[in-house]
Motif scaffolding. Structure first.
Motif, PDB file in Angstrom:
ATOM      1  N   LEU A 164       1.104  -1.068  -0.283  1.00 34.06           N
ATOM      2  CA  LEU A 164      -0.124   0.205  -0.290  1.00 34.06           C
ATOM      3  C   LEU A 164       1.237   1.246   0.576  1.00 34.06           C
ATOM      4  O   LEU A 164       0.478   2.408  -0.484  1.00 34.06           O
ATOM      5  CB  LEU A 164      -0.922   0.080   1.206  1.00 34.06           C
ATOM      6  N   ALA A 165       2.323   1.078  -0.142  1.00 31.45           N
ATOM      7  CA  ALA A 165       3.057   2.803   1.071  1.00 31.45           C
ATOM      8  C   ALA A 165       4.050   1.995  -0.894  1.00 31.45           C
ATOM      9  O   ALA A 165       4.881   2.575  -0.593  1.00 31.45           O
ATOM     10  CB  ALA A 165       3.780   2.649   2.061  1.00 31.45           C
ATOM     11  N   PRO A 220      -8.166   6.414  -5.176  1.00 27.80           N
ATOM     12  CA  PRO A 220      -9.420   6.502  -4.676  1.00 27.80           C
ATOM     13  C   PRO A 220     -10.644   4.920  -4.257  1.00 27.80           C
ATOM     14  O   PRO A 220     -11.045   4.521  -3.065  1.00 27.80           O
ATOM     15  CB  PRO A 220     -11.046   6.933  -5.656  1.00 27.80           C
ATOM     16  N   ARG A 221      -9.906   4.355  -5.165  1.00 34.90           N
ATOM     17  CA  ARG A 221     -10.988   2.882  -5.167  1.00 34.90           C
ATOM     18  C   ARG A 221     -10.399   1.787  -4.435  1.00 34.90           C
ATOM     19  O   ARG A 221     -10.352   0.996  -3.339  1.00 34.90           O
ATOM     20  CB  ARG A 221     -10.271   2.374  -6.783  1.00 34.90           C
ATOM     21  N   MET A 222      -8.878   1.900  -3.945  1.00 34.15           N
ATOM     22  CA  MET A 222      -7.459   1.734  -2.819  1.00 34.15           C
ATOM     23  C   MET A 222      -8.242   2.314  -1.356  1.00 34.15           C
ATOM     24  O   MET A 222      -8.006   1.506  -0.765  1.00 34.15           O
ATOM     25  CB  MET A 222      -6.408   2.260  -3.312  1.00 34.15           C
ATOM     26  N   LEU A 223      -8.252   3.450  -1.590  1.00 32.29           N
ATOM     27  CA  LEU A 223      -8.926   4.170  -0.373  1.00 32.29           C
ATOM     28  C   LEU A 223     -10.137   3.807   0.106  1.00 32.29           C
ATOM     29  O   LEU A 223     -10.509   3.124   1.733  1.00 32.29           O
ATOM     30  CB  LEU A 223      -8.975   5.526  -0.568  1.00 32.29           C
ATOM     31  N   ALA A 224     -11.397   3.397  -0.506  1.00 32.24           N
ATOM     32  CA  ALA A 224     -12.111   2.656  -0.682  1.00 32.24           C
ATOM     33  C   ALA A 224     -12.440   1.082   0.527  1.00 32.24           C
ATOM     34  O   ALA A 224     -12.884   0.834   1.380  1.00 32.24           O
ATOM     35  CB  ALA A 224     -13.302   2.499  -1.811  1.00 32.24           C
ATOM     36  N   SER A 225     -11.108   0.016  -0.295  1.00 31.49           N
ATOM     37  CA  SER A 225     -10.897  -1.050   0.307  1.00 31.49           C
ATOM     38  C   SER A 225     -10.466  -1.209   1.470  1.00 31.49           C
ATOM     39  O   SER A 225     -10.446  -1.083   2.139  1.00 31.49           O
ATOM     40  CB  SER A 225      -9.694  -1.115  -0.672  1.00 31.49           C
ATOM     41  N   VAL A 226      -9.130  -0.232   1.460  1.00 33.40           N
ATOM     42  CA  VAL A 226      -8.712   0.548   2.896  1.00 33.40           C
ATOM     43  C   VAL A 226      -9.541   0.557   4.016  1.00 33.40           C
ATOM     44  O   VAL A 226      -9.672   0.338   5.151  1.00 33.40           O
ATOM     45  CB  VAL A 226      -7.204   1.161   3.121  1.00 33.40           C
ATOM     46  N   ILE A 227     -10.624   1.727   3.798  1.00 31.52           N
ATOM     47  CA  ILE A 227     -11.944   1.880   4.549  1.00 31.52           C
ATOM     48  C   ILE A 227     -12.514   0.708   5.223  1.00 31.52           C
ATOM     49  O   ILE A 227     -12.757  -0.021   6.066  1.00 31.52           O
ATOM     50  CB  ILE A 227     -12.498   3.033   4.372  1.00 31.52           C
ATOM     51  N   GLY A 284      -0.503   5.235   1.632  1.00 27.37           N
ATOM     52  CA  GLY A 284       0.142   4.403   2.632  1.00 27.37           C
ATOM     53  C   GLY A 284       1.296   4.790   2.779  1.00 27.37           C
ATOM     54  O   GLY A 284       1.424   5.096   4.528  1.00 27.37           O
ATOM     55  N   ALA A 285       2.087   5.573   2.374  1.00 25.64           N
ATOM     56  CA  ALA A 285       3.401   6.243   2.682  1.00 25.64           C
ATOM     57  C   ALA A 285       3.613   7.191   3.094  1.00 25.64           C
ATOM     58  O   ALA A 285       3.924   7.434   4.509  1.00 25.64           O
ATOM     59  CB  ALA A 285       4.546   6.634   1.358  1.00 25.64           C
ATOM     60  N   GLY A 286       2.782   7.922   3.080  1.00 22.41           N
ATOM     61  CA  GLY A 286       1.908   8.718   3.847  1.00 22.41           C
ATOM     62  C   GLY A 286       1.539   8.784   5.287  1.00 22.41           C
ATOM     63  O   GLY A 286       1.971   9.619   6.355  1.00 22.41           O
ATOM     64  N   ALA A 287       1.326   7.422   5.792  1.00 23.73           N
ATOM     65  CA  ALA A 287       0.976   7.446   6.581  1.00 23.73           C
ATOM     66  C   ALA A 287       1.909   6.553   7.668  1.00 23.73           C
ATOM     67  O   ALA A 287       1.726   5.436   9.168  1.00 23.73           O
ATOM     68  CB  ALA A 287      -0.401   6.374   7.074  1.00 23.73           C
ATOM     69  N   ALA A 288       2.660   5.787   7.253  1.00 26.19           N
ATOM     70  CA  ALA A 288       3.756   4.897   7.429  1.00 26.19           C
ATOM     71  C   ALA A 288       4.493   5.871   8.944  1.00 26.19           C
ATOM     72  O   ALA A 288       4.567   4.457  10.106  1.00 26.19           O
ATOM     73  CB  ALA A 288       4.899   4.816   6.625  1.00 26.19           C
ATOM     74  N   ILE A 346      -0.090  -0.286   8.388  1.00 29.96           N
ATOM     75  CA  ILE A 346      -0.027   0.874   6.979  1.00 29.96           C
ATOM     76  C   ILE A 346      -1.544   1.166   6.985  1.00 29.96           C
ATOM     77  O   ILE A 346      -1.705   2.021   7.158  1.00 29.96           O
ATOM     78  CB  ILE A 346       1.312   0.873   6.264  1.00 29.96           C
ATOM     79  N   GLU A 347      -2.215   0.104   6.822  1.00 28.27           N
ATOM     80  CA  GLU A 347      -3.667   0.541   6.340  1.00 28.27           C
ATOM     81  C   GLU A 347      -3.863   0.488   7.419  1.00 28.27           C
ATOM     82  O   GLU A 347      -5.169   1.562   7.555  1.00 28.27           O
ATOM     83  CB  GLU A 347      -4.738  -1.158   5.889  1.00 28.27           C
ATOM     84  N   ASP A 348      -3.486   0.163   8.568  1.00 29.56           N
ATOM     85  CA  ASP A 348      -4.739   0.662  10.499  1.00 29.56           C
ATOM     86  C   ASP A 348      -4.418   2.368  10.169  1.00 29.56           C
ATOM     87  O   ASP A 348      -5.046   3.181  10.947  1.00 29.56           O
ATOM     88  CB  ASP A 348      -4.384  -0.228  11.513  1.00 29.56           C
TER      89      ASP A 348
END
Length: 435
Positions: free
Chosen positions: A256-257, A337-344, A305-309, A288-290
């Motif tokens: 994700l990152a 956006p699709r990746m973000l939806a899956s992570v959420i 993902g990298a931004g939240a590491a 990272i997802e969390d």
């Protein structure tokens, strides 16, 4: 990464960059003076991003968390700082000939944006596999985009051709001007929060942490420097641990990152981090997802993902930061956006707020309504119901029903499951990856 920042003296390096290009020249040093010159040069063209103590994140993570919001830059990433600093240092002839960058991410957008502002022709070479949204965004920012090869290494073949034809290569991290530009993050953060005792920074090639290390080393040497990488791409962690003989990170591994998915760190960056005693931590994909979900839920901010590491490191290595006052950089927000939806949605499942329950019941009229009444009576919100008659391993007069429910939290979800079981049904909580 401008006027006032001297270019490095040339030398050779055995280590090549991942997004990279020709081996970078190794400077005698990148100094605080270089970073201060970069800050003066980019002022007004790059956002001086806010930073603030997050009381809720501090409570959740067990330390005082000061967040630096680099996701609020125009291209939603700190990369603008180094890119502009590097572009400002071009000679008149270099400006006329144009620049080239090889990137599928934030560096591409940063170079495109500031090259347009400065009137410099820019070509960005991206792998043909780059998501359409990133290609379109980079073109929208004014750069010519060429798609070449299936990965960054293949794209670099075309990048080298453009450099050989007379264009200037803008390296994503292993350039003293880029490093100096990225170091301006620390100038701002330490000025706004002088009580910090730790900096936690995502690391790919290492340019951001290297620049911040220069500033901290000169102005606040007591501040601990902690870089964060993914378990899939721990290249800088291995390098600083002396693990040159270890197998390199697998460039094919998904993460994700992707913004810090670098197989080999920058030579200059590695030398600076080693000189300043930087520590490296690695974090899992789930962490990272969390972290992406945690920042969205608490700060109402979208981060990639990298931004939240950095937040992931505070959560996964909680004991390392207990009681500390930590500055964390949210480095970017460019997540698909699709990746973000899956992570959420995956986060909602892990937290117990969304659950799929498999229930066996008699295949007769009214049976489903009775089950749903039990679910509703337990206070859960029904989202979806799926019947399975043909492929379930149950008696002929029995049907399996998958019920997707929304609960307040995991304990509430467990009470819903208990209510269904107490009503006489056989019920199972399905895991995230259940068919």
């Amino acid at each position: 990464m401008e006027p006032g920042v001297a270019p490095a003296a040339a030398s050779t390096s055995a280590r090549g960059p991942t997004e990279g290009g020709p081996p970078a020249a190794i400077p005698a040093a990148v100094t605080l003076t270089d970073v201060e010159a970069a800050a003066a040069a980019i002022e007004g063209a790059v956002v001086r991003t806010p930073s603030a103590v997050s009381r809720t994140l501090s409570e959740v993570l067990g330390c005082t968390v000061v967040v630096k919001f680099e996701n609020l830059q125009f291209v939603a990433a700190y990369k603008e700082r180094g890119a502009r600093n590097r572009l400002l240092a071009l000679s008149a002839d270099e400006r006329a000939a144009g620049v080239v960058a090889v990137s599928a991410g934030n560096h591409a957008q940063a170079v495109a944006h500031h090259a347009r502002l400065l009137g410099v022709p820019a070509t960005i070479v991206m792998p043909a596999t780059t998501p359409f949204v990133k290609v379109a965004r980079t073109r929208h920012l004014g750069a010519e985009v060429e798609l070449h090869g299936d990965d960054l290494a293949a794209a670099m073949v075309r990048g080298r051709e453009l450099v050989a034809a007379g264009r200037t290569f803008v390296h994503p991290y292993d350039d003293p001007l880029v490093i100096a530009g990225q170091g301006t993050v620390a100038l701002e953060l330490l000025a706004d929060h002088p009580g910090l005792d730790t900096l936690v920074v995502p690391v790919g090639g290492g340019g951001l942490l290297a620049g911040m290390a220069v500033v901290a080393g000169a102005t606040a040497p007591h501040v601990a420097l902690v870089g964060v990488q993914t378990e899939a791409y721990p290249s800088m962690a291995r390098a600083l641990a002396g693990g040159a003989a270890d197998p390199p990170s697998d460039p094919g591994r998904s993460t994700l990152a992707e913004g810090i998915a670098v197989t080999e760190p920058g030579t200059i960056c590695e030398a600076l981090l080693r000189a300043h005693g930087a520590e490296m931590l690695v974090v899992s994909e789930q962490a990272i997802e969390d972290a992406v979900n945690l920042v969205l839920d608490i700060e109402k901010m979208v981060v990639e993902g990298a931004g939240a590491a950095g937040i992931a490191a505070l959560a996964q290595h909680r004991e390392r930061f207990a009681g500390r006052t930590v500055g964390v950089v949210l480095t970017g927000a460019n997540i698909d956006p699709r990746m973000l939806a899956s992570v959420i949605h995956r986060g909602l499942v892990r937290s117990g707020r969304l659950s799929r329950l498999r229930v066996s019941l008699d295949d007769r009229p009214g049976a489903l309504a009775t089950l749903l009444a039990v679910v509703g009576g337990a206070g859960a919100n029904l989202l979806e119901v799926t019947h399975q008659r043909l492929f379930a391993d149950v008696p002929i007069r029995t049907v399996e029903v998958d019920v997707t429910v929304e609960a307040i939290d995991a304990p509430h979800r467990d009470r819903v499951v208990g209510a269904i079981a107490n009503a006489g049904y056989r019920v199972a909580l399905l895991p995230l990856d259940a068919p």
